[in-house]
Design an enzyme around this catalytic site. Structure first.
Site, PDB file in Angstrom:
ATOM      1  N   GLU A 283      49.758  35.945  37.788  1.00 15.59           N
ATOM      2  CA  GLU A 283      50.239  37.320  37.827  1.00 15.59           C
ATOM      3  C   GLU A 283      51.134  37.682  36.649  1.00 15.59           C
ATOM      4  O   GLU A 283      51.174  38.849  36.245  1.00 15.59           O
ATOM      5  CB  GLU A 283      50.979  37.584  39.134  1.00 15.59           C
ATOM      6  CG  GLU A 283      50.085  37.486  40.369  1.00 15.59           C
ATOM      7  CD  GLU A 283      50.771  37.970  41.636  1.00 15.59           C
ATOM      8  OE1 GLU A 283      51.977  38.322  41.568  1.00 15.59           O
ATOM      9  OE2 GLU A 283      50.110  38.009  42.688  1.00 15.59           O
ATOM     10  N   GLU A 330      39.905  39.298  40.879  1.00 10.78           N
ATOM     11  CA  GLU A 330      40.437  39.688  42.191  1.00 10.78           C
ATOM     12  C   GLU A 330      40.870  41.151  42.214  1.00 10.78           C
ATOM     13  O   GLU A 330      41.534  41.591  43.147  1.00 10.78           O
ATOM     14  CB  GLU A 330      41.607  38.780  42.571  1.00 10.78           C
ATOM     15  CG  GLU A 330      41.188  37.327  42.751  1.00 10.78           C
ATOM     16  CD  GLU A 330      42.324  36.440  43.222  1.00 10.78           C
ATOM     17  OE1 GLU A 330      43.421  36.969  43.508  1.00 10.78           O
ATOM     18  OE2 GLU A 330      42.118  35.216  43.304  1.00 10.78           O
TER      19      GLU A 330
END
Length: 376
Positions: A283, A330
């Protein structure tokens, strides 16, 4: 009565008993071998395929005294993973025996991994797979087995949550849970996709010593999650991430982008610490140093089974930290901000940070940063 030659994961008797819904001690098994065959791990999976291999022998168990109901349950469990029933002759201590076998349609060499090692699988995965089998068989016979295959990774994640939850917990103020405190008479899963909803019919012990009336309650099931707030002691700064969230959208919030700590679901076989280190790289592109456990908690215990592990992680938040990140595979679109700790606390006060794990982590850091992370 029928006989089946079992190999791979179903040789683990607790798993087999869970699938058949029978006590393990009632299973009639003996060692058996299938000549000229070998077990190879299916690439990307946790189970083996059985394939012709001249001179080799595939070891397994001969399961006898199977009823039509037993076979139906085995067909359901194995069918979800793409296996079908066939016939073979296996070697036993009493000589050759005809038996059924589950074979997979995939047999291309490109899909095969290393030789199957039952001991290695049992040490790492047996408890997890056995627990997940309970959720698989909860759908029998009505839920299509193909749906179980699509949801299986999430089932494993929830199984991991259940195994972690069984660790003894403190009960100095609250009522200790004892055997017989919950009498469950029914369990159903009216919704199951990536997440699931389970419904329970039960009675529970009351504080006055009696039992409650029978009641029905539902819970939204996800896997456990872990969060981490990266903190740079030298700069007294934290890294916050920002992303669009469906929750505020569903609520009708005027602001749909959420400021949060780095977070992710705990993958099957993964520890919470491994999760936050992986998620920090995915992330925000940062490597974490020492991890400090903040809290573990249920964010909404009246309706959700989710449990969250929160950490503060030491990190170097220099000029290269921050910016855009997330995994495109994702659908993640994440922006990372490096801000002074004081600025983060201002955002809590104004309500711009309205995310519970981040608020709790910042409050933990406010209490501990001068003694634990920045000692004099």
């Amino acid at each position: 009565m029928e006989r089946m030659f079992l190999y791979g994961t179903l040789c683990h008797l607790p798993l087999l008993a869970r699938v058949l819904d029978r006590p393990a001690e009632t299973l009639e098994t003996c060692p058996a071998r299938l000549p000229d065959h070998a077990l190879l791990l299916a690439r990307g999976e946790g189970f083996p395929l059985i394939l012709p291999a001249p001179g080799a022998q595939a070891s397994g168990l001969l399961l006898s005294e199977l009823t039509a109901g037993d076979l139906a349950r085995l067909d359901y469990y194995e069918g979800g993973h793409g296996f079908r029933r066939d016939e073979v002759t296996v070697e036993t201590g009493q000589g050759p025996v005809a038996a059924g076998i589950y074979v997979h349609d995939r047999s291309g060499a490109a899909e095969l991994g290393a030789p199957w090692e039952f001991g290695l699988w049992r040490a790492r995965w047996a408890d997890l797979v056995t627990e997940a089998a309970g959720e698989v068989m909860l759908g029998y016979p009505d839920r299509p087995p193909e749906l179980n295959a699509r949801r299986y990774r999430m089932m494993l994640a929830r199984a991991g949550s259940t195994l972690r939850a069984r660790a003894p917990g403190p009960a100095s103020l609250r009522k200790p849970t004892r055997p017989g405190d919950i009498v469950e008479t029914g369990r159903a899963q009216p919704y199951a996709n990536f997440f699931a909803v389970e419904e329970y019919t039960f009675r529970h012990a009351r504080f006055d010593g009696g039992m409650s009336d029978e009641m029905v309650r539902a819970a939204f099931l996800t896997g456990d999650a872990a969060t981490v707030l990266p903190y740079d002691p030298a700069r007294d700064a934290v890294l916050l991430i920002e992303q669009f969230r469906a929750g505020p959208y569903a609520r009708g919030d005027s602001q749909l982008w959420s400021v949060e700590a780095i977070a992710g679901l705990i993958d099957p076989g993964e520890s919470p610490e491994e999760t936050v280190r992986r998620e920090a790289l995915e992330e925000a592109g940062i490597a974490l140093g020492a991890l400090h456990r903040c809290y573990g908690y249920y964010p909404s215990p009246g309706a959700k089974a989710e449990y969250i592990y929160s950490f503060v992680g030491e990190a170097d938040l220099g000029a290269e930290a921050g910016g855009l990140g997330g995994l495109a595979t994702e659908g993640e679109d994440i922006r990372a901000h490096v801000v002074p700790f004081a600025r983060a606390m201002e955002l809590v006060e104004t309500g711009e940070i309205g995310n519970a794990p981040l608020i709790l982590s910042l409050l933990w850091l406010a209490r501990h940063r001068e003694t634990t992370l920045c000692p004099a």
